[in-house]
Design a protein around this motif. Structure first.
Motif, PDB file in Angstrom:
ATOM      1  N   GLN A 104       0.758  -1.286  -0.122  1.00  0.00           N
ATOM      2  CA  GLN A 104      -0.108  -0.019   0.052  1.00  0.00           C
ATOM      3  C   GLN A 104       0.889   1.295  -0.044  1.00  0.00           C
ATOM      4  O   GLN A 104       0.517   2.205  -0.729  1.00  0.00           O
ATOM      5  N   SER A 108       1.052   3.710  -3.264  1.00  0.00           N
ATOM      6  CA  SER A 108       0.317   5.295  -3.152  1.00  0.00           C
ATOM      7  C   SER A 108       1.416   6.223  -3.482  1.00  0.00           C
ATOM      8  O   SER A 108       0.924   7.505  -3.773  1.00  0.00           O
ATOM      9  N   PRO A 114      -2.875   7.113  -6.455  1.00  0.00           N
ATOM     10  CA  PRO A 114      -2.273   7.683  -5.229  1.00  0.00           C
ATOM     11  C   PRO A 114      -3.036   7.279  -4.282  1.00  0.00           C
ATOM     12  O   PRO A 114      -2.763   6.951  -3.131  1.00  0.00           O
ATOM     13  N   LYS A 115      -4.471   6.999  -4.400  1.00  0.00           N
ATOM     14  CA  LYS A 115      -5.190   6.236  -3.162  1.00  0.00           C
ATOM     15  C   LYS A 115      -5.471   4.871  -3.130  1.00  0.00           C
ATOM     16  O   LYS A 115      -6.080   4.369  -4.049  1.00  0.00           O
ATOM     17  N   VAL A 116      -4.719   4.405  -2.183  1.00  0.00           N
ATOM     18  CA  VAL A 116      -4.727   2.868  -1.906  1.00  0.00           C
ATOM     19  C   VAL A 116      -5.244   2.529  -0.788  1.00  0.00           C
ATOM     20  O   VAL A 116      -4.817   2.924   0.244  1.00  0.00           O
ATOM     21  N   GLU A 117      -6.250   1.662  -0.587  1.00  0.00           N
ATOM     22  CA  GLU A 117      -7.066   1.369   0.405  1.00  0.00           C
ATOM     23  C   GLU A 117      -6.942  -0.300   0.810  1.00  0.00           C
ATOM     24  O   GLU A 117      -6.696  -0.894  -0.116  1.00  0.00           O
TER      25      GLU A 117
END
Length: 312
Positions: A104, A108, A114-117
């Motif tokens: 992650q 990111s 860029p948005k990693v969950e």
């Protein structure tokens, strides 16, 4: 791997060369914060294993984004991009959570996603009250202890482009689902679904199989592999360390273990492993290993020594 294996096999030295000029974007301090209770992650492991891995994942994601653009051109529409979903599986104590956090953090840093969950499947365990009513408390972590339908519904919403998805929150301290608490996932670029059960095939419901199951939603899957002797050792070592940390908390479900001697802790942890985790590993987790696209094989001190990459 076997001669006619569906995988290409790389030693850690061969794999490290595939980093090329990918820059290291994490500091030593950041890496220390990401490692697990019982792992000592070195800068070399992140540079030589995880950087090449995330470079490959970035190439896959870039190709997926290009395919989305091509599809929009064909359809003459501007459709919403849906998240790229990565499944990350492996045994208890294999280091899945640490691997997920490192992946992650590295992913990111790439400008195109860029948005990693992270979604952990612990949030989809049935509450303890439900498990107790079903007689499943000693099978927590087995396929039947999860609300798989709710997890599938969550992934279906993500892949349909839902703007906001709620994920239940699990407390390792309380060893239970926190009622009424949710993590909000809002239009992510990438979702890492981490858990021991994510590659398991569905069980019969009556005389039929479910038409959809968790791994159907994965664009890429990773399995963290290790020998059982190492897994047991890591599990026992982690159990011993937790006596002085999480188990010591008065709110901990496991506070009864906080004052165990070393000998008692080893005996207790080994019993839990043999009666629960080993059975789950052999029956439900390990058989899914060869369903993964990438297998990270660990030895001794959590060092990844071999990487198997499925041929396209």
């Amino acid at each position: 791997m076997e001669k006619y294996s569906p995988y290409m096999t790389f030693t850690k030295e061969e794999w490290a060369k595939l980093r090329f000029n990918t820059p290291m974007t994490l500091t030593k301090e950041e890496i220390n914060e990401l490692q697990g209770v019982n792992e000592q992650l070195s800068m070399a492991v992140v540079s030589n294993v995880y950087l090449p891995l995330t470079r490959l994942i970035n190439l896959y994601i870039t190709a997926s984004q290009q395919l989305h653009t091509v599809s929009d051109t064909f359809l003459g529409k501007n459709t919403s991009k849906v998240p790229y979903i990565i499944g990350l599986a492996g045994s208890v104590a294999a280091g899945k959570s640490t691997a997920a956090r490192i992946i992650q953090a590295l992913l990111s840093k790439w400008p195109n996603h860029p948005k990693v969950e992270i979604i952990t499947t612990d949030g989809y365990l049935y509450p303890n009250a439900v498990l107790e009513s079903k007689g499943l408390m000693n099978k927590k972590g087995f396929p039947e202890s999860y609300n798989t339908k709710a997890l599938v519904d969550c992934l279906a919403k993500l892949k349909s482009g839902a703007k906001e998805v709620r994920v239940p929150v699990y407390s390792h301290l309380q060893y239970d689902i926190l009622p009424g608490q949710y993590k909000i996932i809002n239009k992510p670029d990438i979702v890492i679904v981490e858990g021991i059960n994510v590659l398991q095939t569905p069980k019969l419901e009556g005389n039929t199989l479910p038409s959809i199951f968790v791994s159907d939603f994965f664009d890429l899957s990773i399995y963290v592999d290790a020998n059982e002797t190492d897994l047991l050792r890591w599990y026992v070592e982690r159990f011993k360390k937790l006596r002085g940390t999480a188990f010591n908390d008065p709110n901990s479900y496991f506070k009864r273990y906080a004052n165990l001697s070393d000998e008692e802790a080893v005996k207790t942890a080994t019993s839990i492993w043999n009666n629960i985790n080993q059975i789950n590993l052999k029956k439900n987790i390990e058989p899914t290993k060869n369903r993964a696209d990438i297998i990270l094989k660990k030895e001794l001190d959590h060092e990844i020594t071999t990487i198997n990459l499925r041929k396209l």
